[in-house]
Motif scaffolding. Structure first.
Motif, PDB file in Angstrom:
ATOM      1  N   ARG A  77      -6.529 -13.960  30.576  1.00 27.86           N
ATOM      2  CA  ARG A  77      -7.653 -13.539  29.736  1.00 27.86           C
ATOM      3  C   ARG A  77      -7.229 -13.352  28.288  1.00 27.86           C
ATOM      4  O   ARG A  77      -6.103 -12.953  27.990  1.00 27.86           O
ATOM      5  CB  ARG A  77      -8.250 -12.227  30.246  1.00 27.86           C
ATOM      6  CG  ARG A  77      -8.957 -12.355  31.584  1.00 27.86           C
ATOM      7  CD  ARG A  77      -9.670 -11.074  31.944  1.00 27.86           C
ATOM      8  NE  ARG A  77     -10.412 -11.214  33.197  1.00 27.86           N
ATOM      9  CZ  ARG A  77     -11.294 -10.347  33.639  1.00 27.86           C
ATOM     10  NH1 ARG A  77     -11.541  -9.244  32.931  1.00 27.86           N
ATOM     11  NH2 ARG A  77     -11.928 -10.548  34.771  1.00 27.86           N
ATOM     12  N   ILE A  78      -8.162 -13.625  27.402  1.00 30.56           N
ATOM     13  CA  ILE A  78      -7.916 -13.450  25.967  1.00 30.56           C
ATOM     14  C   ILE A  78      -8.989 -12.522  25.418  1.00 30.56           C
ATOM     15  O   ILE A  78     -10.186 -12.745  25.633  1.00 30.56           O
ATOM     16  CB  ILE A  78      -7.974 -14.793  25.218  1.00 30.56           C
ATOM     17  CG1 ILE A  78      -7.005 -15.804  25.833  1.00 30.56           C
ATOM     18  CG2 ILE A  78      -7.676 -14.590  23.731  1.00 30.56           C
ATOM     19  CD1 ILE A  78      -7.217 -17.231  25.331  1.00 30.56           C
ATOM     20  N   SER A  79      -8.577 -11.486  24.728  1.00 29.89           N
ATOM     21  CA  SER A  79      -9.511 -10.556  24.110  1.00 29.89           C
ATOM     22  C   SER A  79      -9.088 -10.351  22.662  1.00 29.89           C
ATOM     23  O   SER A  79      -7.940 -10.005  22.390  1.00 29.89           O
ATOM     24  CB  SER A  79      -9.506  -9.214  24.849  1.00 29.89           C
ATOM     25  OG  SER A  79     -10.392  -8.295  24.230  1.00 29.89           O
ATOM     26  N   THR A  80     -10.016 -10.585  21.746  1.00 31.90           N
ATOM     27  CA  THR A  80      -9.679 -10.437  20.331  1.00 31.90           C
ATOM     28  C   THR A  80     -10.944 -10.150  19.520  1.00 31.90           C
ATOM     29  O   THR A  80     -12.040 -10.108  20.074  1.00 31.90           O
ATOM     30  CB  THR A  80      -8.961 -11.697  19.800  1.00 31.90           C
ATOM     31  OG1 THR A  80      -8.526 -11.457  18.455  1.00 31.90           O
ATOM     32  CG2 THR A  80      -9.882 -12.915  19.835  1.00 31.90           C
ATOM     33  N   SER A  81     -10.763  -9.945  18.220  1.00 28.07           N
ATOM     34  CA  SER A  81     -11.877  -9.585  17.338  1.00 28.07           C
ATOM     35  C   SER A  81     -11.914 -10.509  16.130  1.00 28.07           C
ATOM     36  O   SER A  81     -10.919 -11.150  15.779  1.00 28.07           O
ATOM     37  CB  SER A  81     -11.728  -8.136  16.852  1.00 28.07           C
ATOM     38  OG  SER A  81     -11.564  -7.247  17.927  1.00 28.07           O
ATOM     39  N   LEU A  82     -13.077 -10.564  15.489  1.00 34.04           N
ATOM     40  CA  LEU A  82     -13.198 -11.318  14.244  1.00 34.04           C
ATOM     41  C   LEU A  82     -12.332 -10.687  13.171  1.00 34.04           C
ATOM     42  O   LEU A  82     -12.306  -9.461  13.023  1.00 34.04           O
ATOM     43  CB  LEU A  82     -14.650 -11.337  13.773  1.00 34.04           C
ATOM     44  CG  LEU A  82     -15.589 -12.389  14.376  1.00 34.04           C
ATOM     45  CD1 LEU A  82     -17.008 -12.164  13.869  1.00 34.04           C
ATOM     46  CD2 LEU A  82     -15.141 -13.800  14.021  1.00 34.04           C
ATOM     47  N   ARG A  83     -11.642 -11.512  12.406  1.00 31.32           N
ATOM     48  CA  ARG A  83     -10.823 -10.985  11.318  1.00 31.32           C
ATOM     49  C   ARG A  83     -11.692 -10.299  10.273  1.00 31.32           C
ATOM     50  O   ARG A  83     -11.309  -9.274   9.711  1.00 31.32           O
ATOM     51  CB  ARG A  83     -10.024 -12.119  10.661  1.00 31.32           C
ATOM     52  CG  ARG A  83      -8.916 -12.688  11.534  1.00 31.32           C
ATOM     53  CD  ARG A  83      -7.995 -13.597  10.733  1.00 31.32           C
ATOM     54  NE  ARG A  83      -8.721 -14.756  10.216  1.00 31.32           N
ATOM     55  CZ  ARG A  83      -8.840 -15.911  10.850  1.00 31.32           C
ATOM     56  NH1 ARG A  83      -8.279 -16.059  12.039  1.00 31.32           N
ATOM     57  NH2 ARG A  83      -9.503 -16.916  10.319  1.00 31.32           N
ATOM     58  N   SER A  84     -12.871 -10.862  10.021  1.00 31.01           N
ATOM     59  CA  SER A  84     -13.755 -10.316   8.993  1.00 31.01           C
ATOM     60  C   SER A  84     -14.523  -9.083   9.455  1.00 31.01           C
ATOM     61  O   SER A  84     -15.030  -8.319   8.635  1.00 31.01           O
ATOM     62  CB  SER A  84     -14.757 -11.385   8.548  1.00 31.01           C
ATOM     63  OG  SER A  84     -15.544 -11.816   9.653  1.00 31.01           O
ATOM     64  N   ASP A  85     -14.621  -8.882  10.775  1.00 33.26           N
ATOM     65  CA  ASP A  85     -15.360  -7.743  11.321  1.00 33.26           C
ATOM     66  C   ASP A  85     -14.779  -7.383  12.682  1.00 33.26           C
ATOM     67  O   ASP A  85     -15.249  -7.858  13.711  1.00 33.26           O
ATOM     68  CB  ASP A  85     -16.850  -8.083  11.455  1.00 33.26           C
ATOM     69  CG  ASP A  85     -17.688  -6.886  11.852  1.00 33.26           C
ATOM     70  OD1 ASP A  85     -17.112  -5.826  12.166  1.00 33.26           O
ATOM     71  OD2 ASP A  85     -18.932  -7.001  11.850  1.00 33.26           O
ATOM     72  N   PRO A  86     -13.749  -6.527  12.695  1.00 34.08           N
ATOM     73  CA  PRO A  86     -13.061  -6.170  13.940  1.00 34.08           C
ATOM     74  C   PRO A  86     -13.963  -5.550  15.004  1.00 34.08           C
ATOM     75  O   PRO A  86     -13.571  -5.469  16.175  1.00 34.08           O
ATOM     76  CB  PRO A  86     -11.998  -5.162  13.478  1.00 34.08           C
ATOM     77  CG  PRO A  86     -11.766  -5.504  12.040  1.00 34.08           C
ATOM     78  CD  PRO A  86     -13.106  -5.918  11.512  1.00 34.08           C
ATOM     79  N   SER A  87     -15.167  -5.126  14.625  1.00 36.32           N
ATOM     80  CA  SER A  87     -16.066  -4.528  15.609  1.00 36.32           C
ATOM     81  C   SER A  87     -16.698  -5.592  16.510  1.00 36.32           C
ATOM     82  O   SER A  87     -17.263  -5.276  17.563  1.00 36.32           O
ATOM     83  CB  SER A  87     -17.176  -3.730  14.914  1.00 36.32           C
ATOM     84  OG  SER A  87     -18.049  -4.593  14.189  1.00 36.32           O
TER      85      SER A  87
END
Length: 227
Positions: A77-87
């Motif tokens: 599994r891969i879980s990550t956030s947008l660089r421009s909006d970590p939320s």
């Protein structure tokens, strides 16, 4: 004659050993997961998500050392956030080789934590998904994308004949339409199910700048709107 025969056997053995050094002796299963996961990571990075280069640059040998010859799909599994909006978070889940049924979707739903911050879910399938399971996807409050694992064995954006694509921001799109006195519907179209649109996770109304460069096509730019 006997010497010639012996020489042939020796040369054949040496030749065989040389060829064997190019053969992947690991499992095809781990190789398939490795390629698909790497493309998924590249896809997320190209969409603007935070993905470490060290993850993308992982070698097949390192992948097998970490996950084994028969990887546990839950560990992939891969879980990550947008660089421009970590939320704004995204989750990538690999499904097993069996047909995806309603129970599979429900099980995935119960396993997802922090649903409020999750904005997208990508399911990587290895088999068919039933119509009932497709309907069950509606239980998610966020966008769900599905790819067959075979679609991710190669990164289509890296093909030598593929032009360069760049997604315009809303402001860039407005400037483009104003500059050429165009309406959105007058732009050349790209279907939402187009492979490039799916790779970048594009939605209707988004505009892509396509730059062609080659001896045959020459260098030119066009714009396409997703429909």
């Amino acid at each position: 004659m006997e010497v010639d025969g012996l020489g042939g056997d020796v040369n054949g053995a040496v030749y065989g050993r040389c060829l064997s050094s190019f053969v992947d002796e690991g499992s095809a299963e781990s190789h398939r997961y490795y390629l698909a996961r790497r493309t998924a990571l590249e896809m997320l990075k190209d969409r603007g998500y935070a993905v470490p280069d060290s993850e993308i640059d992982l070698s097949l040998h390192q992948f097998r050392s970490n996950y084994g010859q028969k990887p546990d799909i839950d560990r992939l599994r891969i879980s990550t956030s947008l660089r421009s909006d970590p939320s704004k978070k995204i989750l990538v889940i690999f499904c097993g080789p069996e047909v995806v049924k309603v129970n599979t979707i429900r099980r995935i739903a119960t396993q997802i934590v922090n649903k409020d911050s999750l904005k997208r879910l990508i399911l990587i399938l290895q088999n068919q998904i039933t119509n009932q399971a497709l309907k069950a996807v509606d239980i998610f409050s966020f966008k769900v994308e599905m790819f067959q694992i075979t679609d991710l064995l190669v990164n289509i954006t890296k093909h030598v004949l593929k032009p360069k694509h760049r997604i315009l921001t809303n402001k860039e799109k407005e400037r483009l339409l104003k500059k050429y006195s165009l309406e959105e519907k007058q732009l050349p179209r790209m279907l939402e199910k187009d492979a490039i649109a799916r790779y970048y996770g594009l939605e209707k109304g988004q505009v892509v700048k396509v730059t062609y460069s080659g001896e045959i096509t020459g260098s030119h730019v066009t714009y396409r709107c997703v429909w």
